[in-house]
Design a protein around this motif. Structure first.
Motif, PDB file in Angstrom:
ATOM      1  N   ASN A   1       0.827  -1.212   0.000  1.00 50.80           N
ATOM      2  CA  ASN A   1       0.000   0.000   0.000  1.00 50.80           C
ATOM      3  C   ASN A   1       0.861   1.262   0.000  1.00 50.80           C
ATOM      4  OD1 ASN A   1      -2.342  -1.540   0.053  1.00 50.80           O
ATOM      5  ND2 ASN A   1      -2.450  -1.553   2.284  1.00 50.80           N
ATOM      6  N   VAL A   2       1.984   1.208   0.754  1.00 53.79           N
ATOM      7  CA  VAL A   2       2.895   2.354   0.775  1.00 53.79           C
ATOM      8  C   VAL A   2       3.495   2.581  -0.605  1.00 53.79           C
ATOM      9  CG1 VAL A   2       5.012   3.282   1.764  1.00 53.79           C
ATOM     10  CG2 VAL A   2       3.398   2.069   3.223  1.00 53.79           C
ATOM     11  N   LEU A   3       3.942   1.500  -1.229  1.00 55.50           N
ATOM     12  CA  LEU A   3       4.519   1.623  -2.564  1.00 55.50           C
ATOM     13  C   LEU A   3       3.481   2.141  -3.567  1.00 55.50           C
ATOM     14  CD1 LEU A   3       6.661  -1.649  -2.717  1.00 55.50           C
ATOM     15  CD2 LEU A   3       7.439   0.689  -2.289  1.00 55.50           C
ATOM     16  N   LEU A   4       2.223   1.644  -3.438  1.00 53.83           N
ATOM     17  CA  LEU A   4       1.161   2.108  -4.336  1.00 53.83           C
ATOM     18  C   LEU A   4       0.869   3.586  -4.105  1.00 53.83           C
ATOM     19  CD1 LEU A   4      -0.973   1.496  -6.456  1.00 53.83           C
ATOM     20  CD2 LEU A   4      -2.507   0.765  -4.603  1.00 53.83           C
ATOM     21  N   ALA A   5       0.875   4.015  -2.837  1.00 51.47           N
ATOM     22  CA  ALA A   5       0.642   5.421  -2.528  1.00 51.47           C
ATOM     23  C   ALA A   5       1.751   6.298  -3.101  1.00 51.47           C
ATOM     24  CB  ALA A   5       0.535   5.613  -1.018  1.00 51.47           C
TER      25      ALA A   5
ATOM     26  N   ALA B   1       1.266   9.221  -5.879  1.00 51.33           N
ATOM     27  CA  ALA B   1       1.716  10.586  -5.637  1.00 51.33           C
ATOM     28  C   ALA B   1       2.631  11.078  -6.764  1.00 51.33           C
ATOM     29  CB  ALA B   1       2.435  10.676  -4.298  1.00 51.33           C
ATOM     30  N   ILE B   2       3.552  10.224  -7.196  1.00 54.05           N
ATOM     31  CA  ILE B   2       4.460  10.617  -8.281  1.00 54.05           C
ATOM     32  C   ILE B   2       3.693  10.813  -9.592  1.00 54.05           C
ATOM     33  CG2 ILE B   2       6.413   9.865  -9.687  1.00 54.05           C
ATOM     34  CD1 ILE B   2       7.521   8.440  -7.234  1.00 54.05           C
ATOM     35  N   ALA B   3       2.761   9.887  -9.875  1.00 53.22           N
ATOM     36  CA  ALA B   3       1.962  10.017 -11.096  1.00 53.22           C
ATOM     37  C   ALA B   3       1.096  11.277 -11.037  1.00 53.22           C
ATOM     38  CB  ALA B   3       1.086   8.781 -11.273  1.00 53.22           C
ATOM     39  N   GLY B   4       0.549  11.582  -9.861  1.00 56.55           N
ATOM     40  CA  GLY B   4      -0.239  12.794  -9.712  1.00 56.55           C
ATOM     41  C   GLY B   4       0.590  14.048  -9.914  1.00 56.55           C
ATOM     42  N   TRP B   5       1.831  14.027  -9.424  1.00 55.72           N
ATOM     43  CA  TRP B   5       2.722  15.186  -9.608  1.00 55.72           C
ATOM     44  C   TRP B   5       3.024  15.410 -11.083  1.00 55.72           C
ATOM     45  CZ3 TRP B   5       8.250  14.840 -10.702  1.00 55.72           C
ATOM     46  CH2 TRP B   5       8.875  16.104 -10.717  1.00 55.72           C
TER      47      TRP B   5
ATOM     48  N   VAL C   1      -4.897  19.104  -8.842  1.00 55.69           N
ATOM     49  CA  VAL C   1      -4.526  17.747  -9.245  1.00 55.69           C
ATOM     50  C   VAL C   1      -3.641  17.101  -8.185  1.00 55.69           C
ATOM     51  CG1 VAL C   1      -3.371  16.372 -11.018  1.00 55.69           C
ATOM     52  CG2 VAL C   1      -4.738  18.358 -11.679  1.00 55.69           C
ATOM     53  N   ILE C   2      -2.735  17.875  -7.596  1.00 60.84           N
ATOM     54  CA  ILE C   2      -1.875  17.335  -6.531  1.00 60.84           C
ATOM     55  C   ILE C   2      -2.715  16.869  -5.343  1.00 60.84           C
ATOM     56  CG2 ILE C   2      -0.175  17.984  -4.781  1.00 60.84           C
ATOM     57  CD1 ILE C   2       1.145  17.491  -7.384  1.00 60.84           C
ATOM     58  N   VAL C   3      -3.667  17.687  -4.937  1.00 58.78           N
ATOM     59  CA  VAL C   3      -4.518  17.320  -3.807  1.00 58.78           C
ATOM     60  C   VAL C   3      -5.344  16.077  -4.137  1.00 58.78           C
ATOM     61  CG1 VAL C   3      -6.476  18.073  -2.412  1.00 58.78           C
ATOM     62  CG2 VAL C   3      -4.599  19.629  -2.836  1.00 58.78           C
ATOM     63  N   ALA C   4      -5.858  15.988  -5.366  1.00 57.34           N
ATOM     64  CA  ALA C   4      -6.618  14.803  -5.773  1.00 57.34           C
ATOM     65  C   ALA C   4      -5.746  13.549  -5.708  1.00 57.34           C
ATOM     66  CB  ALA C   4      -7.177  14.999  -7.179  1.00 57.34           C
ATOM     67  N   ALA C   5      -4.490  13.664  -6.140  1.00 51.98           N
ATOM     68  CA  ALA C   5      -3.577  12.524  -6.062  1.00 51.98           C
ATOM     69  C   ALA C   5      -3.277  12.142  -4.611  1.00 51.98           C
ATOM     70  CB  ALA C   5      -2.283  12.847  -6.807  1.00 51.98           C
ATOM     71  N   LEU C   6      -3.121  13.146  -3.755  1.00 51.92           N
ATOM     72  CA  LEU C   6      -2.875  12.866  -2.335  1.00 51.92           C
ATOM     73  C   LEU C   6      -4.086  12.213  -1.676  1.00 51.92           C
ATOM     74  CD1 LEU C   6      -0.957  16.098  -1.217  1.00 51.92           C
ATOM     75  CD2 LEU C   6      -0.033  13.808  -1.615  1.00 51.92           C
ATOM     76  N   ILE C   7      -5.281  12.588  -2.118  1.00 55.19           N
ATOM     77  CA  ILE C   7      -6.489  11.940  -1.589  1.00 55.19           C
ATOM     78  C   ILE C   7      -6.475  10.447  -1.922  1.00 55.19           C
ATOM     79  CG2 ILE C   7      -8.988  11.796  -1.856  1.00 55.19           C
ATOM     80  CD1 ILE C   7      -9.029  14.828  -2.160  1.00 55.19           C
ATOM     81  N   LEU C   8      -6.142  10.127  -3.171  1.00 55.84           N
ATOM     82  CA  LEU C   8      -6.074   8.716  -3.563  1.00 55.84           C
ATOM     83  C   LEU C   8      -4.983   7.981  -2.791  1.00 55.84           C
ATOM     84  CD1 LEU C   8      -6.520   9.020  -7.437  1.00 55.84           C
ATOM     85  CD2 LEU C   8      -8.210   8.292  -5.749  1.00 55.84           C
ATOM     86  N   ALA C   9      -3.842   8.635  -2.618  1.00 53.69           N
ATOM     87  CA  ALA C   9      -2.739   7.998  -1.905  1.00 53.69           C
ATOM     88  C   ALA C   9      -3.099   7.755  -0.437  1.00 53.69           C
ATOM     89  CB  ALA C   9      -1.485   8.863  -2.010  1.00 53.69           C
ATOM     90  N   CYS C  10      -3.666   8.751   0.217  1.00 54.92           N
ATOM     91  CA  CYS C  10      -4.045   8.595   1.625  1.00 54.92           C
ATOM     92  C   CYS C  10      -5.189   7.602   1.788  1.00 54.92           C
ATOM     93  CB  CYS C  10      -4.441   9.948   2.211  1.00 54.92           C
ATOM     94  SG  CYS C  10      -3.070  11.116   2.349  1.00 54.92           S
ATOM     95  N   ASN C  11      -6.078   7.556   0.830  1.00 52.51           N
ATOM     96  CA  ASN C  11      -7.151   6.567   0.880  1.00 52.51           C
ATOM     97  C   ASN C  11      -6.597   5.157   0.765  1.00 52.51           C
ATOM     98  OD1 ASN C  11      -9.830   5.746   1.043  1.00 52.51           O
ATOM     99  ND2 ASN C  11     -10.078   5.729  -1.181  1.00 52.51           N
ATOM    100  N   THR C  12      -5.544   4.998  -0.018  1.00 51.86           N
ATOM    101  CA  THR C  12      -4.891   3.696  -0.133  1.00 51.86           C
ATOM    102  C   THR C  12      -4.274   3.270   1.197  1.00 51.86           C
ATOM    103  OG1 THR C  12      -4.399   4.131  -2.455  1.00 51.86           O
ATOM    104  CG2 THR C  12      -3.141   2.389  -1.387  1.00 51.86           C
ATOM    105  N   LEU C  13      -3.743   4.237   1.936  1.00 57.19           N
ATOM    106  CA  LEU C  13      -3.112   3.952   3.228  1.00 57.19           C
ATOM    107  C   LEU C  13      -4.123   3.887   4.368  1.00 57.19           C
ATOM    108  CD1 LEU C  13       0.018   6.273   2.909  1.00 57.19           C
ATOM    109  CD2 LEU C  13      -0.098   3.796   2.553  1.00 57.19           C
ATOM    110  N   GLY C  14      -5.377   4.198   4.074  1.00 57.51           N
ATOM    111  CA  GLY C  14      -6.390   4.147   5.119  1.00 57.51           C
ATOM    112  C   GLY C  14      -6.375   5.333   6.057  1.00 57.51           C
ATOM    113  N   LEU C  15      -5.808   6.447   5.622  1.00 57.66           N
ATOM    114  CA  LEU C  15      -5.758   7.659   6.452  1.00 57.66           C
ATOM    115  C   LEU C  15      -7.050   8.453   6.234  1.00 57.66           C
ATOM    116  CD1 LEU C  15      -2.046   8.651   5.754  1.00 57.66           C
ATOM    117  CD2 LEU C  15      -2.950   7.345   7.688  1.00 57.66           C
ATOM    118  N   THR C  16      -8.089   8.063   6.954  1.00 57.00           N
ATOM    119  CA  THR C  16      -9.417   8.634   6.724  1.00 57.00           C
ATOM    120  C   THR C  16      -9.473  10.115   7.072  1.00 57.00           C
ATOM    121  OG1 THR C  16     -10.355   6.471   7.272  1.00 57.00           O
ATOM    122  CG2 THR C  16     -11.867   8.352   7.216  1.00 57.00           C
ATOM    123  N   TYR C  17      -8.884  10.494   8.197  1.00 56.96           N
ATOM    124  CA  TYR C  17      -8.949  11.894   8.622  1.00 56.96           C
ATOM    125  C   TYR C  17      -8.238  12.806   7.624  1.00 56.96           C
ATOM    126  CZ  TYR C  17      -8.349  16.084  11.447  1.00 56.96           C
ATOM    127  OH  TYR C  17      -8.365  17.370  11.902  1.00 56.96           O
ATOM    128  N   VAL C  18      -7.077  12.393   7.171  1.00 55.31           N
ATOM    129  CA  VAL C  18      -6.335  13.190   6.193  1.00 55.31           C
ATOM    130  C   VAL C  18      -7.089  13.252   4.873  1.00 55.31           C
ATOM    131  CG1 VAL C  18      -4.156  13.409   4.944  1.00 55.31           C
ATOM    132  CG2 VAL C  18      -4.152  12.588   7.299  1.00 55.31           C
TER     133      VAL C  18
END
Length: 230
Positions: free
Chosen positions: A24-28, A32-36, A89-106
């Motif tokens: 999950n970390v690697l996927l996040a 993030a890199i693809a979103g950037w 777009v950066i924020v959208a990518a971070l949302i997907l990354a944090c969702n992958t890690l299960g960081l609901t609050y973030v």
């Protein structure tokens, strides 16, 4: 012997958790890199598209770019919009990354930011077109006033421009959700005060000027023909 087994079992559980979490970390990180990279491409496309339709000329004539430069920034309005799209777009990518890690609050926090950024972009576009329209109104009112022989035409044109700018600013603030009813009511109060002050000034100190203006616009002969001589 028992403590050693407990230690080994704890270590085995920890390694299993790390092994399950690592993909999950690697996927996040990949997200993030693809979103950037995508954000940079989208920013370039948006800026290029806006410049191709001469949006930067509109904002320059509307004097928004000069206002930004007065604030100490070297970017024009087109570059600002491109930067806002980039961060969206950066924020959208971070949302997907944090969702992958299960960081609901973030994820919830970033989602609120992602919903706010498009409103900022729309507010900037409203200000750009509104300022250009206000400048157009200024020129139109001034030209018409000069054509009819109104000496204070430039003043009237500036008043019309500032009125349009104030109205456009209120629309932009409402789009951002700032102020709401308080700003609208304050605008109505200020507008009513200005109209009352102008009416008093016109009635108390401008009677002679008003009479001369009426004579020039509506000659006495026309008034006599319409109403009859007393």
């Amino acid at each position: 012997m028992v403590p050693i087994d407990m230690t080994l079992e704890t270590l085995r559980t920890f390694l299993a958790a790390v092994a399950a979490f690592l993909p999950n970390v690697l996927l996040a990180i990949v997200i993030a890199i693809a979103g950037w990279l995508l954000a940079k491409a989208v920013r370039f496309t948006v800026v290029k598209g806006l410049r191709s339709i001469n949006f930067h000329i509109l904002t320059e004539r509307a004097r928004i770019d000069s206002f930004l430069q007065m604030g100490g920034t070297g970017a024009d309005t087109t570059a600002v919009i491109g930067m806002l799209v980039y961060w969206l777009v950066i924020v959208a990518a971070l949302i997907l990354a944090c969702n992958t890690l299960g960081l609901t609050y973030v994820t919830d926090l970033l989602s609120k930011i992602a919903l706010f950024v498009p409103r900022v972009i729309l507010a900037v576009v409203i200000l750009a077109f509104g300022a250009y329209f206000a400048l157009f109104i200024d020129g139109t009112v001034t030209l018409y006033g000069r054509n009819v022989g109104f000496d204070e035409a430039p003043v009237l044109g500036r008043l019309a421009r500032y009125a349009v700018l104030l109205f456009v600013a209120l629309i932009a603030l409402d789009q951002l959700g700032i102020g709401g009813d308080i700003i609208r009511q304050s605008f109505l109060i200020i507008l009513a005060g200005i109209v009352l002050a102008l009416a008093l000034a016109f009635g108390l100190g401008g009677r002679d000027w008003a009479a001369a203006l009426l004579d020039r616009w509506w000659p006495q002969r026309k008034r006599n023909d319409r109403y009859g001589d007393d």
